[in-house]
Write a protein that holds these residues in place. Structure first.
Motif, PDB file in Angstrom:
ATOM      1  N   ARG A  85      54.770  27.562  42.620  1.00 46.49           N
ATOM      2  CA  ARG A  85      54.080  26.463  43.307  1.00 46.49           C
ATOM      3  C   ARG A  85      53.893  26.766  44.786  1.00 46.49           C
ATOM      4  O   ARG A  85      52.856  26.478  45.377  1.00 46.49           O
ATOM      5  N   LYS A  86      54.908  27.366  45.390  1.00 46.50           N
ATOM      6  CA  LYS A  86      54.833  27.672  46.821  1.00 46.50           C
ATOM      7  C   LYS A  86      53.864  28.821  47.091  1.00 46.50           C
ATOM      8  O   LYS A  86      53.164  28.817  48.092  1.00 46.50           O
ATOM      9  N   GLN A  87      53.843  29.826  46.203  1.00 36.48           N
ATOM     10  CA  GLN A  87      53.026  31.006  46.430  1.00 36.48           C
ATOM     11  C   GLN A  87      51.614  30.862  45.885  1.00 36.48           C
ATOM     12  O   GLN A  87      50.726  31.626  46.264  1.00 36.48           O
ATOM     13  N   GLY A  88      51.389  29.909  44.992  1.00 32.57           N
ATOM     14  CA  GLY A  88      50.091  29.762  44.346  1.00 32.57           C
ATOM     15  C   GLY A  88      48.919  29.692  45.301  1.00 32.57           C
ATOM     16  O   GLY A  88      47.972  30.476  45.176  1.00 32.57           O
ATOM     17  N   PRO A  89      48.930  28.781  46.286  1.00 29.50           N
ATOM     18  CA  PRO A  89      47.792  28.689  47.201  1.00 29.50           C
ATOM     19  C   PRO A  89      47.519  30.000  47.947  1.00 29.50           C
ATOM     20  O   PRO A  89      46.368  30.391  48.119  1.00 29.50           O
ATOM     21  N   ALA A  90      48.577  30.684  48.369  1.00 27.35           N
ATOM     22  CA  ALA A  90      48.392  31.953  49.084  1.00 27.35           C
ATOM     23  C   ALA A  90      47.788  33.010  48.163  1.00 27.35           C
ATOM     24  O   ALA A  90      46.934  33.801  48.586  1.00 27.35           O
ATOM     25  N   LEU A  91      48.219  33.041  46.899  1.00 28.93           N
ATOM     26  CA  LEU A  91      47.665  34.012  45.952  1.00 28.93           C
ATOM     27  C   LEU A  91      46.198  33.725  45.661  1.00 28.93           C
ATOM     28  O   LEU A  91      45.380  34.644  45.560  1.00 28.93           O
ATOM     29  N   ILE A  92      45.854  32.455  45.525  1.00 27.93           N
ATOM     30  CA  ILE A  92      44.455  32.084  45.291  1.00 27.93           C
ATOM     31  C   ILE A  92      43.604  32.510  46.483  1.00 27.93           C
ATOM     32  O   ILE A  92      42.528  33.093  46.323  1.00 27.93           O
ATOM     33  N   ASP A  93      44.095  32.255  47.681  1.00 27.47           N
ATOM     34  CA  ASP A  93      43.371  32.642  48.890  1.00 27.47           C
ATOM     35  C   ASP A  93      43.205  34.162  48.955  1.00 27.47           C
ATOM     36  O   ASP A  93      42.118  34.662  49.267  1.00 27.47           O
ATOM     37  N   LYS A  97      39.667  36.326  48.915  1.00 29.67           N
ATOM     38  CA  LYS A  97      39.347  37.329  49.941  1.00 29.67           C
ATOM     39  C   LYS A  97      39.069  38.689  49.302  1.00 29.67           C
ATOM     40  O   LYS A  97      38.158  39.410  49.736  1.00 29.67           O
ATOM     41  N   ALA A  98      39.845  39.048  48.271  1.00 28.51           N
ATOM     42  CA  ALA A  98      39.641  40.336  47.599  1.00 28.51           C
ATOM     43  C   ALA A  98      38.288  40.380  46.906  1.00 28.51           C
ATOM     44  O   ALA A  98      37.595  41.398  46.938  1.00 28.51           O
ATOM     45  N   VAL A  99      37.900  39.273  46.277  1.00 33.41           N
ATOM     46  CA  VAL A  99      36.586  39.215  45.619  1.00 33.41           C
ATOM     47  C   VAL A  99      35.481  39.308  46.671  1.00 33.41           C
ATOM     48  O   VAL A  99      34.524  40.068  46.524  1.00 33.41           O
ATOM     49  N   ALA A 100      35.620  38.540  47.745  1.00 29.94           N
ATOM     50  CA  ALA A 100      34.593  38.511  48.787  1.00 29.94           C
ATOM     51  C   ALA A 100      34.423  39.872  49.456  1.00 29.94           C
ATOM     52  O   ALA A 100      33.315  40.259  49.815  1.00 29.94           O
ATOM     53  N   SER A 101      35.501  40.615  49.609  1.00 29.42           N
ATOM     54  CA  SER A 101      35.429  41.915  50.288  1.00 29.42           C
ATOM     55  C   SER A 101      34.922  43.035  49.383  1.00 29.42           C
ATOM     56  O   SER A 101      34.650  44.126  49.846  1.00 29.42           O
ATOM     57  N   GLY A 102      34.811  42.777  48.099  1.00 28.86           N
ATOM     58  CA  GLY A 102      34.363  43.818  47.168  1.00 28.86           C
ATOM     59  C   GLY A 102      35.516  44.644  46.613  1.00 28.86           C
ATOM     60  O   GLY A 102      35.304  45.547  45.806  1.00 28.86           O
ATOM     61  N   ALA A 103      36.736  44.353  47.037  1.00 22.11           N
ATOM     62  CA  ALA A 103      37.887  45.133  46.575  1.00 22.11           C
ATOM     63  C   ALA A 103      38.079  45.008  45.067  1.00 22.11           C
ATOM     64  O   ALA A 103      38.429  45.981  44.399  1.00 22.11           O
ATOM     65  N   VAL A 104      37.819  43.833  44.523  1.00 19.45           N
ATOM     66  CA  VAL A 104      38.003  43.628  43.086  1.00 19.45           C
ATOM     67  C   VAL A 104      37.022  44.486  42.302  1.00 19.45           C
ATOM     68  O   VAL A 104      37.377  45.118  41.311  1.00 19.45           O
TER      69      VAL A 104
END
Length: 141
Positions: A85-93, A97-104
């Motif tokens: 629960r604590k890490q979920g928002p950070a992982l989603i963010d 960012k990874a998708v937006a940067s093309g890394a994925v």
């Protein structure tokens, strides 16, 4: 630390807590008879304290271990859920960012290349038997 016998329990309660023998035995009797623990009703928290037995039967040891393991598993699961629960928002963010940067896309392309490489190795007469042996071994485990 060995279990208390009645006399050592009384001496410890007297020296450590300043309890009289009567008070010590009254509290011990209450613990034996049971304390209200919510919906479970009264639950005895000690064995009968006047027998002075210090032996624990194997069945009780097994039951105690099972109860501790169950509690430990439940606490670990609750802790993991808390962490998620604590890490979920950070992982989603981070994922966004990874998708937006093309890394994925790069990772997916690299993964596809790796699978193609493994497929080519599987057709290699020198590598295929070793891969087959590894698959057979890992499927048994």
């Amino acid at each position: 630390m060995p279990p208390f016998k009645t006399s050592t329990m009384q001496m410890a309660a007297s020296s450590e807590l300043g309890f009289s023998t009567d008070r010590t035995m009254r509290i011990a009797q209450q613990l034996y008879e049971g304390i209200e623990l919510g919906a479970e009703g009264p639950v005895g928290l000690i064995t009968y304290m006047r027998t002075d037995g210090v032996t624990i039967v194997p069945e009780a040891i097994g039951a105690i271990r099972a109860a501790i393991e169950s509690l430990a598993c439940r606490l670990a699961a609750e802790n993991q859920a808390d962490q998620a629960r604590k890490q979920g928002p950070a992982l989603i963010d981070a994922g966004r960012k990874a998708v937006a940067s093309g890394a994925v896309s790069k990772m997916i392309a690299a993964d596809i290349r790796f699978h193609e490489f493994l497929y080519e190795l599987a057709g290699n007469p020198l590598i295929a038997p070793a891969m087959d042996m590894h698959l057979t071994y890992t499927q048994r485990a």
